[in-house]
Motif scaffolding. Structure first.
Motif, short mmCIF file in Angstrom:
data_model
loop_
_atom_site.label_atom_id
_atom_site.label_comp_id
_atom_site.label_asym_id
_atom_site.label_seq_id
_atom_site.Cartn_x
_atom_site.Cartn_y
_atom_site.Cartn_z
N GLN A 116 0.85 -1.19 0.00
CA GLN A 116 0.00 0.00 0.00
C GLN A 116 0.88 1.24 0.00
N GLN A 117 0.47 2.26 -0.78
CA GLN A 117 1.23 3.51 -0.85
C GLN A 117 0.30 4.70 -0.68
N ARG A 118 0.78 5.72 0.05
CA ARG A 118 -0.04 6.90 0.33
C ARG A 118 0.81 8.15 0.18
N ILE A 119 0.26 9.14 -0.54
CA ILE A 119 0.92 10.43 -0.70
C ILE A 119 -0.05 11.52 -0.26
N LEU A 120 0.40 12.43 0.59
CA LEU A 120 -0.44 13.51 1.09
C LEU A 120 -0.57 14.62 0.06
N LEU A 121 -1.71 15.33 0.11
CA LEU A 121 -1.92 16.47 -0.77
C LEU A 121 -1.15 17.67 -0.24
N GLU A 122 0.03 17.90 -0.75
CA GLU A 122 0.85 19.03 -0.35
C GLU A 122 1.65 19.47 -1.56
N GLU A 123 2.52 20.46 -1.37
CA GLU A 123 3.40 20.91 -2.43
C GLU A 123 4.84 20.77 -1.98
N TYR A 124 5.70 20.28 -2.86
CA TYR A 124 7.11 20.14 -2.58
C TYR A 124 7.84 21.27 -3.28
N TYR A 125 8.27 22.26 -2.53
CA TYR A 125 9.06 23.34 -3.10
C TYR A 125 8.40 23.91 -4.35
N GLY A 126 7.07 24.09 -4.29
CA GLY A 126 6.36 24.68 -5.42
C GLY A 126 5.87 23.70 -6.45
N THR A 127 6.19 22.41 -6.31
CA THR A 127 5.76 21.41 -7.28
C THR A 127 4.46 20.77 -6.79
N PRO A 128 3.36 20.92 -7.53
CA PRO A 128 2.09 20.32 -7.08
C PRO A 128 2.13 18.81 -7.18
N VAL A 129 1.52 18.18 -6.19
CA VAL A 129 1.45 16.72 -6.16
C VAL A 129 0.00 16.31 -5.92
N THR A 130 -0.46 15.34 -6.66
CA THR A 130 -1.83 14.86 -6.53
C THR A 130 -1.88 13.72 -5.53
N ASP A 131 -2.98 13.67 -4.79
CA ASP A 131 -3.16 12.57 -3.85
C ASP A 131 -3.24 11.26 -4.63
N THR A 132 -2.28 10.38 -4.41
CA THR A 132 -2.20 9.14 -5.18
C THR A 132 -2.05 7.96 -4.23
N ALA A 133 -2.81 6.94 -4.46
CA ALA A 133 -2.70 5.74 -3.64
C ALA A 133 -2.56 4.54 -4.56
N ALA A 134 -1.84 3.55 -4.09
CA ALA A 134 -1.64 2.33 -4.87
C ALA A 134 -1.70 1.14 -3.95
N GLY A 135 -2.20 0.04 -4.47
CA GLY A 135 -2.26 -1.17 -3.68
C GLY A 135 -2.12 -2.41 -4.55
N LEU A 136 -1.43 -3.40 -4.02
CA LEU A 136 -1.23 -4.65 -4.74
C LEU A 136 -1.29 -5.81 -3.77
N ASP A 137 -1.81 -6.94 -4.23
CA ASP A 137 -1.80 -8.18 -3.47
C ASP A 137 -1.29 -9.29 -4.38
N ASP A 138 -0.31 -10.07 -3.89
CA ASP A 138 0.26 -11.15 -4.68
C ASP A 138 0.41 -12.39 -3.80
N ASN A 139 0.18 -13.54 -4.40
CA ASN A 139 0.35 -14.82 -3.72
C ASN A 139 1.18 -15.73 -4.61
N GLU A 140 2.26 -16.28 -4.05
CA GLU A 140 3.18 -17.06 -4.86
C GLU A 140 3.61 -18.34 -4.13
N ILE A 141 3.86 -19.40 -4.92
CA ILE A 141 4.40 -20.66 -4.41
C ILE A 141 5.77 -20.88 -5.02
N SER A 142 6.76 -21.25 -4.21
CA SER A 142 8.13 -21.49 -4.68
C SER A 142 8.54 -22.91 -4.29
N LEU A 143 9.19 -23.60 -5.23
CA LEU A 143 9.63 -24.97 -5.03
C LEU A 143 11.15 -25.07 -5.08
N ASN A 144 11.71 -26.08 -4.45
CA ASN A 144 13.14 -26.34 -4.57
C ASN A 144 13.39 -27.83 -4.45
N ALA A 145 14.46 -28.27 -5.07
CA ALA A 145 14.88 -29.67 -4.98
C ALA A 145 16.37 -29.74 -5.26
#
Length: 679
Positions: free
Chosen positions: A379-408
């Protein structure tokens, strides 16, 4: 010195003393079961190995291993590479506590005091299910000392003070107290302080931005709660301060500004062990780590908090061993200006279930097989603020992954002297928290683009290894060949529909040879490593498609670095019971690679650049004198002939194209003298 593990047997391919044999069955059980898969390039480094070099940093710790290298001559910027892959691909633990992500891509993420280390175990390449989640490039397990390691037989209390002088250029002072709190409990307290000035390279020129002050406090209590119940609790607090460049792993040009910066890490670890029976050997680890870095051009602050646990049980029968358990880790990174006006954050977690088995099918054939299931959440979260005059939009991201790994894997003892090994292993890693200084969109010119692509896939690696080992008549020899292929590499910096995209396939392949021979009081060792690390990018990333691209530490920070063929050769001589001396030679061959593919695509340059990494030869000598039972003197001279060189695992020299893009030169000759007194 380097104890390499192969197919259930420990082969001492090294100079100097071999790690002491365990005295009891209980101690034997406490050791993790030896890996078969991926074991052909495993190695262990002991406290005695570290002591003889008077190791000052990570580069010294791995100085005699041809397959493990450390780039960046500035302590805070050092990165570990195994088979050409950066430590971001490794599962790195300290007493079981995982050290995750990176605070800033221009600094390292592993910081340790060499004097504290009892042993280092390296698993090169994806291996067994017990290696932990996301161990795509392998794992490095650092183990610290405790009071029982330092107390001599019959001692109840002791201490040690040590003073070290480095001619190039600094001092280290440390002190420790240790003792028995009861018949079953011990306590260790340790403190060290390092004061380093700017070092000089092989030409005698100062390497600016390398001065730093380091302080470390470590406390560890360990012992038996009751019969067969063992517990250890430890606290480690580390700080490093200095004036570094805006990018500490790049050279500081004359007149360039330096910025006051501070790095810190606090780690708390609890380890529990219950030795119930052959069917019940329970081990549990819980940990919490907080690390932070403040500084740089904008006085930026980034911090990472990690909590996690690992619980496993081992069952043994006559011919079979089974290990199964579960592990969990949660990471959170926050960043923003140090005044606290703005703060962004990312969170990731992974929970895994695993099982690993070893079966002695016949007296000559040992099989290893296992699997693990990992569930990743990001999960990622960015606040609605400005960085040294550069506008930033509130952006969120999320991912879910499930994996199986084998070895021999298998180990077959062909004869009394020859053993053959073959291993196959998979590992997977979903999107985890990113670089603390680049998780926000401010660094991408305020463009309103997603942080991660909606179709981002987990990284998956397939590792195949084969080996042959020989042991007879005081000679140990091993040859190994391997290939690791990482699919769907996650990386930032390429054109795409997000900051982080899957960019292609990364392959690390090579060979390694290790030899060791004992002749009376002399141990002779030799090693060779040749590895190629190349990216096969997605066809849509470049206007001119490239079949493969050799990896370099500038364009592909966080992935890996190309290195020339590496040879090591050395000898140890035990002159008397109290005096030992040794010599070590390292040779790295030159290499040319085509680079700046991204710069060409972005219009920063008009042609690819052939990067030459020049060859270099290093000589080190060292000696130890046990003056008395309490007093010991160590002397080491690293880079004896004052060679001017740029380590191949550092950022290459691009100064012909971009004036400031070059890694700093390594230290020239360094005479190291230490005196320690135990009481």
């Amino acid at each position: 010195m380097k104890n390499l593990v192969l197919a259930g047997a420990v082969c001492s391919l090294a100079s100097g003393a071999v790690a002491a044999e365990l005295d009891t069955n209980e101690e034997q059980k406490a050791i993790e079961h030896i890996a078969v898969v991926g074991a052909s390039t495993n190695l262990s480094i002991t406290a005695q190995d570290i002591e003889q070099f008077q190791a000052n940093d990570l580069a010294d710790v791995f100085r005699q291993s041809p397959s493990v290298s450390v780039g960046g001559s500035v302590g805070v910027a050092q990165k570990i590479y195994v088979r050409g892959l950066e430590d971001a691909y490794l599962n790195v633990t300290v007493d079981g506590a995982q050290q995750t992500s990176t605070l800033f891509h221009h600094i390292g993420r592993v910081t340790l005091d060499p004097d504290l280390l009892k042993q280092i175990d390296v698993q090169a390449g994806a291996g067994e299910a017990t290696s932990g989640p996301g161990a795509i490039g392998g794992s490095i397990r650092f183990k610290t000392k405790d009071a029982q390691d330092l107390l001599a037989d019959g001692e109840q209390f002791g201490g040690k003070v040590k003073a070290s002088y480095f001619s190039n250029d600094g001092t280290r002072y440390s002190g420790s107290l240790y003792g028995n709190l009861s018949d079953t409990w011990g306590l260790l307290g340790y403190y060290s302080t390092v004061d380093r000035d700017d070092m000089e390279d092989g030409n005698g020129d100062k390497v600016y931005g390398t001065a730093a002050d380091q302080d470390l406090l470590f406390v560890k209590a360990s012992g038996e709660l009751a019969k067969h119940h063992y517990l250890s609790l430890s606290v480690e607090q580390r700080e490093e301060e200095g004036a570094f460049s805006a990018r500490p792993n790049w050279v500081v040009l004359e007149g360039a500004p330096l910025y006051p910066s501070k790095a810190s890490r606090d780690t708390y670890v609890a380890n529990y062990r219950w030795e119930h029976s052959a069917l019940g050997f329970l081990e549990a680890t819980a940990y919490s780590t907080s690390s932070a870095f403040r500084g740089g051009r904008f006085d930026w602050l980034a911090d990472i908090d990690t909590v996690g646990f690992d619980i496993r049980n081992t069952q043994e029968t006559t011919d079979h061993t089974f290990v199964y358990g579960t592990d969990y880790r949660k990471d959170e990174v926050q960043s923003g200006p140090a005044d606290g006006a703005v703060q962004n954050s990312e969170e990731s977690s992974v929970i895994g279930i695993y099982a690993q088995a070893h079966s002695q099918i016949t007296p000559a054939l040992l099989l290893s097989y296992g699997l693990r299931y990992d569930s990743y959440d990001f999960q990622q979260r960015i606040l609605l603020e400005e960085y040294y005059g550069t506008p930033v939009t509130d952006t969120a991201a999320g991912l879910d992954d499930n994996e199986i790994s084998l070895n021999a894997g298998l180990s077959y003892q062909l004869s009394d002297t020859w053993t053959l090994g073959l291993g196959f292993a998979q590992a997977a890693r979903g999107k985890e928290i990113g670089d603390g200084f680049t998780i926000d969109e401010y660094l991408y010119d305020g463009e309103d683009i997603p942080v991660v692509a909606g179709d981002l896939k987990p990284e998956k690696v397939t590792n195949i290894e084969a080996s042959a080992a020989y042991s007879a008549n005081n000679l140990e020899a091993r040859f190994s060949v391997y290939q690791s292929v990482i699919d769907d590499v996650i990386f930032s910096g390429y054109p795409g529909n997000a900051v982080y995209n899957n960019i292609g396939e990364l392959e690390s392949s090579g060979v390694e040879i290790n030899l060791a021979y004992r002749w009376e009081s002399v141990d002779i060792y030799a090693g060779f490593s040749s590895v190629d690390v190349a990216l096969s990018p997605r066809s849509d990333l470049y206007s001119v498609p490239y079949k493969t691209i050799d990896i370099n530490g500038y364009e592909f920070v966080g992935l890996g670095n190309s290195r020339g063929n590496t040879w090591v050769l050395g000898a140890d001589y035990q002159a008397t019971a109290a005096i030992s001396v040794g010599v070590n030679l390292t040779y790295v061959d030159d290499i040319d690679i085509d680079t700046l593919h991204q710069a060409l695509e972005n219009g920063w340059t008009d042609a690819l650049y052939t990067l030459n990494k020049a060859s270099y030869t290093l000589f080190d000598i060292y000696g130890s004198w046990e003056v008395s039972q309490s007093l010991q003197v160590n002397l080491a001279v690293t880079n004896l002939f004052d060679k001017l060189y740029l380590d191949h695992s550092s950022v290459g020299d691009y100064s012909e194209v971009f004036a400031s893009v070059r890694g700093p030169y390594e230290a020239g000759r360094d005479i190291r003298l230490s005196v320690s007194y135990a009481f």
